[in-house]
Write an enzyme that holds these catalytic residues in place. Structure first.
Site, PDB file in Angstrom:
ATOM      1  N   SER A  51      -6.640  -5.223  13.659  1.00  0.00           N
ATOM      2  CA  SER A  51      -6.086  -5.345  12.313  1.00  0.00           C
ATOM      3  C   SER A  51      -4.727  -6.029  12.347  1.00  0.00           C
ATOM      4  O   SER A  51      -3.960  -5.864  13.307  1.00  0.00           O
ATOM      5  CB  SER A  51      -5.926  -3.937  11.737  1.00  0.00           C
ATOM      6  OG  SER A  51      -5.081  -3.964  10.614  1.00  0.00           O
TER       7      SER A  51
ATOM      8  N   TYR B 261      -3.259   5.347  11.977  1.00  0.00           N
ATOM      9  CA  TYR B 261      -4.426   4.446  11.995  1.00  0.00           C
ATOM     10  C   TYR B 261      -4.037   3.117  12.642  1.00  0.00           C
ATOM     11  O   TYR B 261      -4.693   2.633  13.561  1.00  0.00           O
ATOM     12  CB  TYR B 261      -4.931   4.195  10.556  1.00  0.00           C
ATOM     13  CG  TYR B 261      -5.683   2.904  10.426  1.00  0.00           C
ATOM     14  CD1 TYR B 261      -6.993   2.806  10.855  1.00  0.00           C
ATOM     15  CD2 TYR B 261      -5.054   1.752   9.928  1.00  0.00           C
ATOM     16  CE1 TYR B 261      -7.675   1.601  10.789  1.00  0.00           C
ATOM     17  CE2 TYR B 261      -5.721   0.549   9.859  1.00  0.00           C
ATOM     18  CZ  TYR B 261      -7.027   0.476  10.283  1.00  0.00           C
ATOM     19  OH  TYR B 261      -7.692  -0.722  10.233  1.00  0.00           O
TER      20      TYR B 261
ATOM     21  N   LYS C 162      -4.985   0.967  16.517  1.00  0.00           N
ATOM     22  CA  LYS C 162      -5.406  -0.427  16.751  1.00  0.00           C
ATOM     23  C   LYS C 162      -4.509  -1.061  17.812  1.00  0.00           C
ATOM     24  O   LYS C 162      -4.981  -1.783  18.696  1.00  0.00           O
ATOM     25  CB  LYS C 162      -5.345  -1.235  15.450  1.00  0.00           C
ATOM     26  CG  LYS C 162      -6.304  -0.743  14.377  1.00  0.00           C
ATOM     27  CD  LYS C 162      -7.755  -0.953  14.778  1.00  0.00           C
ATOM     28  CE  LYS C 162      -8.740  -0.454  13.749  1.00  0.00           C
ATOM     29  NZ  LYS C 162     -10.129  -0.488  14.201  1.00  0.00           N
TER      30      LYS C 162
ATOM     31  N   GLY D 163       5.468   2.406   3.568  1.00  0.00           N
ATOM     32  CA  GLY D 163       4.784   1.689   4.640  1.00  0.00           C
ATOM     33  C   GLY D 163       4.286   0.308   4.271  1.00  0.00           C
ATOM     34  O   GLY D 163       3.873  -0.446   5.152  1.00  0.00           O
TER      35      GLY D 163
HETATM   36  N1  UFG Z   1      -2.049  -1.579  -3.920  1.00  0.00           N
HETATM   37  C1  UFG Z   1      -1.693  -1.145  -5.173  1.00  0.00           C
HETATM   38  N2  UFG Z   1      -2.408  -0.138  -5.733  1.00  0.00           N
HETATM   39  C2  UFG Z   1      -3.445   0.465  -5.108  1.00  0.00           C
HETATM   40  C3  UFG Z   1      -3.813   0.014  -3.812  1.00  0.00           C
HETATM   41  C4  UFG Z   1      -3.081  -1.008  -3.256  1.00  0.00           C
HETATM   42  O1  UFG Z   1      -0.740  -1.666  -5.773  1.00  0.00           O
HETATM   43  O2  UFG Z   1      -4.041   1.391  -5.661  1.00  0.00           O
HETATM   44  C5  UFG Z   1      -1.299  -2.672  -3.298  1.00  0.00           C
HETATM   45  C6  UFG Z   1      -0.574  -2.249  -2.052  1.00  0.00           C
HETATM   46  O3  UFG Z   1       0.684  -1.702  -2.370  1.00  0.00           O
HETATM   47  C7  UFG Z   1      -0.495  -3.557  -1.270  1.00  0.00           C
HETATM   48  C8  UFG Z   1      -1.746  -4.321  -1.718  1.00  0.00           C
HETATM   49  O4  UFG Z   1      -2.178  -3.686  -2.908  1.00  0.00           O
HETATM   50  O5  UFG Z   1       0.604  -4.271  -1.690  1.00  0.00           O
HETATM   51  C9  UFG Z   1      -2.854  -4.271  -0.699  1.00  0.00           C
HETATM   52  O6  UFG Z   1      -3.083  -2.910  -0.360  1.00  0.00           O
HETATM   53  P1  UFG Z   1      -4.380  -2.425   0.437  1.00  0.00           P
HETATM   54  O7  UFG Z   1      -4.265  -0.943   0.570  1.00  0.00           O
HETATM   55  O8  UFG Z   1      -5.612  -2.968  -0.200  1.00  0.00           O
HETATM   56  O9  UFG Z   1      -4.236  -3.144   1.833  1.00  0.00           O
HETATM   57  P2  UFG Z   1      -3.066  -3.055   2.921  1.00  0.00           P
HETATM   58  O10 UFG Z   1      -2.529  -4.435   3.068  1.00  0.00           O
HETATM   59  O11 UFG Z   1      -2.123  -1.976   2.661  1.00  0.00           O
HETATM   60  O12 UFG Z   1      -3.901  -2.597   4.199  1.00  0.00           O
HETATM   61  C10 UFG Z   1      -4.920  -3.403   4.707  1.00  0.00           C
HETATM   62  C11 UFG Z   1      -6.020  -2.550   5.322  1.00  0.00           C
HETATM   63  C12 UFG Z   1      -5.526  -1.793   6.506  1.00  0.00           C
HETATM   64  C13 UFG Z   1      -4.855  -2.709   7.464  1.00  0.00           C
HETATM   65  C14 UFG Z   1      -3.830  -3.567   6.780  1.00  0.00           C
HETATM   66  C15 UFG Z   1      -3.358  -4.642   7.709  1.00  0.00           C
HETATM   67  O13 UFG Z   1      -6.500  -1.623   4.379  1.00  0.00           O
HETATM   68  O14 UFG Z   1      -6.630  -1.235   7.157  1.00  0.00           O
HETATM   69  O15 UFG Z   1      -4.384  -4.235   5.653  1.00  0.00           O
HETATM   70  O16 UFG Z   1      -2.226  -5.237   7.227  1.00  0.00           O
HETATM   71  F1  UFG Z   1      -4.247  -1.993   8.423  1.00  0.00           F
END
Ligand code: UFG
Length: 343
Positions: free
Chosen positions: A127, A152, A156, A300
């Site tokens: 990831s 998590y 990785k 985070g």
């Molecule tokens: N977000 C919202 N509201 C929500 C969910 C997400 O505003 O309900 C935002 C988050 O703050 C972030 C963006 O949407 O800015 C993307 O969030 P995600 O949770 O979809 O994805 P992440 O980038 O946080 O995490 C993803 C994968 C992880 C991995 C990571 C690697 O889910 O498994 O990318 O960077 F580790």
């Protein structure tokens, strides 16, 4: 004779799409899955799409002796693609031991069992989280990894370190680690897609579940980031583009084309989109006004993360080709089918 590939976590989101790509590319697939975050129905869907029912073994890879037994029954396999892992970032912060146990015991047992049985090719589902908070974008594979915020993410990073040690100790073993950015989308048949259990953590399923009325509104976590519209930027990639990269990586290992025993590739599109871009695109594609509210930042989250895709292009000859609208449209079709009870 078809080449046999063992796919752990093959009933899951990325795993099931990859199994379809493998079957379409004339591989024989053995799926190992404990069904902890997936459904056996996926096997029927794979059958419906490909005309082939893959061999299925229900197994918790934390069980070392059973894992060893199953691998010895499939010692003619040519490679292992290892997807099986728990993946909810928030849950891993609350319950780190569950994540370290599940993701690392499973990895160690898989590696031990395959080496015992002479299966020396391995593809790892890594990831972009291993980059932590990057200083330079787009991020290349050369960048130093950082300790990720979540347990998590750390599993990785640790897994990649385990692979480094392993290839240094074993001349016969080869591995490719694929660092995914933000996988979204679903198969064009609408028969398989992401099936989050409980409340989704990720943006895309949260959006589609809000649009069908399963969630009241989407919380947008912060609009005060140093990005053009203030919301975080990510590199969203269609799950079918990802799946295709796994097949290319398997072929690379089987043809012994790898340049080093452990290779690492980013899998993204190289393009960054903000949370508000994704919402706008969803509204365009679906014709629905999404109910959302800007709230506090989520701990985070990094402000921006998008991939340099040059290495994958150069060495694998792979690049993603689906647009953001195509990704979102396929996620939306999947969600609608799911809620219509058609699946
Ligand atoms: N977000 C919202 N509201 C929500 C969910 C997400 O505003 O309900 C935002 C988050 O703050 C972030 C963006 O949407 O800015 C993307 O969030 P995600 O949770 O979809 O994805 P992440 O980038 O946080 O995490 C993803 C994968 C992880 C991995 C990571 C690697 O889910 O498994 O990318 O960077 F580790």
């Amino acid at each position: 004779m078809k080449n046999k590939i063992i796919v752990t976590g093959g009933c899951g989101y990325i795993g099931s799409h990859t199994v379809i790509e493998l079957i379409d590319n004339n591989f024989e697939v053995v799926i190992i899955d404990d069904l902890s975050n997936s459904s056996k129905k996926t096997l029927d869907r794979i059958h419906q799409i490909t005309g082939v029912k893959p061999i299925f073994v229900e197994l918790d890879l934390k069980d070392a002796s059973k894992t060893s037994m199953v691998f010895s029954e499939h010692k003619d396999a040519k490679a292992v693609i290892h997807f099986a892992a728990s993946k909810a970032v928030g849950e891993s912060v609350k319950n780190p031991l569950k994540y370290y146990k599940n993701n690392l015991y499973s990895l160690l047992n898989t590696l031990s069992a395959q080496i015992e049985n002479g299966i020396n090719n391995f593809i790892f589902s890594s990831s972009a989280t291993v980059y932590g908070t990057p200083e330079v974008l787009p991020i290349t594979e050369e960048n130093k990894t950082q300790r990720p915020f979540s347990a998590y993410g750390n599993t990785k990073k640790i897994a990649e370190e385990i692979l480094e040690d392993l290839i240094n100790s074993n001349d016969s073993f080869s591995a490719i680690s694929l660092r995914y950015f933000n996988p979204i989308g679903a198969h064009e048949s609408g028969l398989i897609g992401e099936l989050p259990s409980g409340i989704p953590n990720n943006l895309m399923p949260y959006i589609t579940q809000t649009a069908v009325g399963l969630r009241e509104k989407l919380m947008v976590y912060g609009n005060d980031y140093p990005t053009p519209d203030g919301t975080p930027i990510r590199d969203y990639i269609h799950v079918l583009d990802l799946a295709n990269a796994h097949v290319i990586a398997v072929k690379r290992l089987l043809l012994q084309k790898q340049e080093t025993a452990l290779e690492t590739f980013n899998l993204g599109t190289g393009k960054g989109f903000s949370v508000l871009d994704v919402i706008k695109s969803f509204e365009e594609v679906s014709g629905i006004n999404l109910n959302y509210e800007i709230v506090e930042r989520r701990p985070g989250d990094v402000p921006q993360l998008f991939a340099s895709t040059d290495l994958a292009k150069l060495k694998l000859g792979w690049s993603a080709n689906k647009t953001l609208n195509e990704m979102i449209s396929s996620s939306w079709q999947w969600e609608k089918k799911l809620r219509d009870g058609n699946l």
